[in-house]
Design an enzyme around this catalytic site. Structure first.
Site, PDB file in Angstrom:
ATOM      1  N   PRO A  13      90.586  -1.731  93.549  1.00 52.70           N
ATOM      2  CA  PRO A  13      91.563  -1.644  94.452  1.00 52.70           C
ATOM      3  C   PRO A  13      92.272  -0.317  94.829  1.00 52.70           C
ATOM      4  O   PRO A  13      92.464   0.301  93.666  1.00 52.70           O
ATOM      5  CB  PRO A  13      92.730  -2.794  94.424  1.00 52.70           C
TER       6      PRO A  13
ATOM      7  N   ARG B 138      95.571  10.107 109.080  1.00 54.36           N
ATOM      8  CA  ARG B 138      95.159   8.897 109.225  1.00 54.36           C
ATOM      9  C   ARG B 138      95.272   8.662 110.739  1.00 54.36           C
ATOM     10  O   ARG B 138      94.271   8.178 111.549  1.00 54.36           O
ATOM     11  CB  ARG B 138      95.654   7.737 108.416  1.00 54.36           C
TER      12      ARG B 138
ATOM     13  N   TYR C 160      91.631   8.206 112.389  1.00 50.07           N
ATOM     14  CA  TYR C 160      91.360   6.682 112.916  1.00 50.07           C
ATOM     15  C   TYR C 160      92.118   6.114 113.846  1.00 50.07           C
ATOM     16  O   TYR C 160      92.049   4.832 114.061  1.00 50.07           O
ATOM     17  CB  TYR C 160      91.680   5.809 111.667  1.00 50.07           C
TER      18      TYR C 160
ATOM     19  N   CYS D 149      97.949  23.196 116.022  1.00 51.38           N
ATOM     20  CA  CYS D 149      97.451  23.515 117.283  1.00 51.38           C
ATOM     21  C   CYS D 149      96.381  22.653 117.498  1.00 51.38           C
ATOM     22  O   CYS D 149      95.082  23.082 117.709  1.00 51.38           O
ATOM     23  CB  CYS D 149      97.090  24.930 117.287  1.00 51.38           C
ATOM     24  N   GLU D 150      96.327  21.402 117.566  1.00 50.68           N
ATOM     25  CA  GLU D 150      95.322  20.500 118.128  1.00 50.68           C
ATOM     26  C   GLU D 150      96.003  19.248 119.054  1.00 50.68           C
ATOM     27  O   GLU D 150      97.104  18.697 118.406  1.00 50.68           O
ATOM     28  CB  GLU D 150      94.689  19.787 117.188  1.00 50.68           C
TER      29      GLU D 150
ATOM     30  N   TYR E  20      95.540   7.024 101.022  1.00 51.83           N
ATOM     31  CA  TYR E  20      94.754   7.858 101.873  1.00 51.83           C
ATOM     32  C   TYR E  20      95.802   8.874 102.763  1.00 51.83           C
ATOM     33  O   TYR E  20      95.463   9.069 103.858  1.00 51.83           O
ATOM     34  CB  TYR E  20      93.790   7.571 102.887  1.00 51.83           C
TER      35      TYR E  20
HETATM   36  N1  LLP Z   1      85.456   1.073  95.819  1.00 53.44           N
HETATM   37  C1  LLP Z   1      84.497   1.579  96.686  1.00 53.44           C
HETATM   38  C2  LLP Z   1      83.233   2.122  96.237  1.00 53.44           C
HETATM   39  C3  LLP Z   1      85.178   2.630  97.677  1.00 53.44           C
HETATM   40  O1  LLP Z   1      84.181   3.230  98.418  1.00 53.44           O
HETATM   41  C4  LLP Z   1      86.354   2.490  98.097  1.00 53.44           C
HETATM   42  C5  LLP Z   1      87.167   3.196  99.178  1.00 53.44           C
HETATM   43  C6  LLP Z   1      87.270   1.784  97.250  1.00 53.44           C
HETATM   44  C7  LLP Z   1      86.760   0.777  96.091  1.00 53.44           C
HETATM   45  C8  LLP Z   1      88.849   1.365  97.761  1.00 53.44           C
HETATM   46  O2  LLP Z   1      88.908   0.768  98.657  1.00 53.44           O
HETATM   47  P1  LLP Z   1      90.260   0.379  99.131  1.00 53.44           P
HETATM   48  O3  LLP Z   1      90.745  -0.783  98.295  1.00 53.44           O
HETATM   49  O4  LLP Z   1      91.372   1.525  98.997  1.00 53.44           O
HETATM   50  O5  LLP Z   1      90.057  -0.238 100.525  1.00 53.44           O
HETATM   51  N2  LLP Z   1      90.231   6.928 104.437  1.00 53.44           N
HETATM   52  C9  LLP Z   1      90.190   5.745 104.723  1.00 53.44           C
HETATM   53  C10 LLP Z   1      89.647   4.586 103.512  1.00 53.44           C
HETATM   54  C11 LLP Z   1      88.406   5.312 103.004  1.00 53.44           C
HETATM   55  C12 LLP Z   1      87.919   4.095 101.811  1.00 53.44           C
HETATM   56  C13 LLP Z   1      86.745   4.599 101.045  1.00 53.44           C
HETATM   57  N3  LLP Z   1      86.061   3.862 100.248  1.00 53.44           N
HETATM   58  C14 LLP Z   1      91.432   5.124 105.178  1.00 53.44           C
HETATM   59  O6  LLP Z   1      92.446   5.919 105.435  1.00 53.44           O
HETATM   60  O7  LLP Z   1      91.673   4.052 105.642  1.00 53.44           O
END
Ligand code: LLP
Length: 400
Positions: A260, A298, A302, A327-328, A356
């Site tokens: 997580p 973010r 997104y 500047c965007e 993130y």
């Molecule tokens: N394990 C793997 C192999 C992953 O690729 C990721 C996230 C995680 C665990 C952790 O995932 P989480 O529990 O945080 O969902 N930048 C994006 C999120 C990118 C996630 C990439 N991989 C955002 O701001 O929403």
């Protein structure tokens, strides 16, 4: 209650603030959901890689899921035991593989047949047997934002079932490889349980069929992805999540690994920014603040929603775009957000910024990165200083 105003006054803005007690609560809740089963929570360092944050989770017994050798180094420096560190990622360099093997981490998550070959060769070169797990792509639609969906064949991640089988057989027959685990991760910010269950069933079935040919894996790594509430979305409870995984694992004696990131940090983090000006272009209202897309990407990347709270909340609210100085036109923290009239130096608190947030920041427009502050047991401490102009240009050469 967190004293937002006085922290903003003490440390200045823009500022990231992390509630360490809330992070602990999330960790304990998820750990509790897997109670009675062998499990390791391996915090996904990419969500928030500040050393103090990793150290905090390490002190609670967390492992670490890392996607670069830099993250592996951070995890080890912060006190995560090497036997709880996992190295994942779709493109690892030779030097990264070598260092991970020398560091004797729990295992490397392998994401292609070609990569398996590199790991084998490097293990042979340095005289080690590499513990590996294979990331399976179960071809399941996780029903999340396309940029953070990872478990479909259209995505670059993992290998399909048949390739995984071949790779396990190859690993089993190699003196330099030790297949110990199986891994999947179908996406991030998951709010539907069904895709997780379906993926777990597919991967558990593969595990059973491997066991039938005497390839017995110890670790069932379910990745991360547990969604959190940014707005009004319904999320999966940790208990339902663990039950779905345990349901797929019937009859298998394995250690569950969970990675997580967002679940542990997102809602424990706040991004504090001050109002510079109000302005209008025609009838369109803008609140210009000192935080920007280089601090919190973010919303721009997104169109992610983050709740914004005006600390001084007086008067009628009308919609405004909350924009930064970059500047965007894509530099915004929120669009058409209801806010009262704001004055110079009024504080805005952007919620759910602990995952993130800082980590996806940059120095775009020669802006120094924000400071980071931990708040724990009613006390605040600086865990990363604000970047100065000198910090930002420190590595540049030949400009004189
Ligand atoms: N394990 C793997 C192999 C992953 O690729 C990721 C996230 C995680 C665990 C952790 O995932 P989480 O529990 O945080 O969902 N930048 C994006 C999120 C990118 C996630 C990439 N991989 C955002 O701001 O929403």
């Amino acid at each position: 209650m967190i004293p937002f105003q006085s922290l903003a006054d003490t440390y200045s803005t823009p500022l990231y603030l992390y509630d360490f007690d809330a992070m602990k609560e999330q960790f304990d809740t998820l750990k509790e959901a897997f109670r009675g089963r062998k499990s390791i929570l391996a915090y996904a360092v990419k969500a928030n890689s500040n050393l103090s944050v990793i150290k905090h989770f390490a002190s609670l017994g967390s492992g670490a899921d890392c996607v670069s050798i830099g993250e592996v180094r951070r995890a080890l420096m912060a006190g995560v035991p090497s036997y709880k560190v996992i190295f994942s990622g779709v493109g690892k360099r030779d030097d990264e593989i070598r260092e991970a093997l020398i560091s004797d981490i729990l295992y490397i998550n392998v994401e292609s047949e070609a990569e398996l070959g590199r790991v084998e060769m490097i293990a042979q070169e340095i005289g080690k047997q590499a513990r590996i797990s294979i990331r399976v792509n179960p071809n399941i639609d996780p029903q999340t934002h396309p940029y953070i969906s990872t478990g479909l064949h259209d995505n670059k991640f993992g290998v399909e079932i048949n390739a995984a089988k071949r790779m396990y057989i190859r690993a089993k027959n190699s003196p330099h490889l030790d297949p110990v685990g199986i891994h999947f991760h179908i996406g991030s910010q998951l709010t539907a349980l069904e895709p997780i269950y379906e993926a777990a069933v597919i991967v558990a079935d593969l595990m059973r069929s491997l066991s039938a040919i005497d390839i017995n894996l110890k670790f069932f790594d379910v990745g991360g992805g547990l969604g959190v509430q940014y707005d009004d979305e319904t999320t999966i409870t940790p208990y339902d999540y663990s039950q779905a995984i345990l349901g797929a694992l019937k009859g298998l004696d394995v250690t569950i690994i969970c990675e997580p990131g967002r679940f542990l940090t997102a809602n424990a983090g706040y991004f504090l920014t001050k109002v510079l000006y109000e302005k209008k272009n025609g009838s369109k209202r803008f609140v210009v603040v000192d935080g920007a897309m280089n601090d919190l990407l973010r919303p721009s990347l997104y169109k992610a929603y983050h709740r914004v709270e005006a600390l001084k909340n007086e008067g009628e609210c009308t919609p405004a775009d909350i924009v930064g100085p970059v500047c965007e036109s894509g530099d915004f923290l929120a669009k058409e957000y209801p806010l009262p009239m704001m004055e110079h130096n009024d504080l805005l608190i952007v919620h759910s910024a602990g995952a993130y947030g800082f980590g996806m920041g940059s120095n775009y427009n020669t802006r120094g990165r924000s400071a980071e502050v931990a708040f724990e047991n009613g006390e605040a401490r600086l865990i990363r200083a604000r970047e100065t102009f000198e910090d930002v240009i420190a590595l540049e050469r030949e400009y004189l």
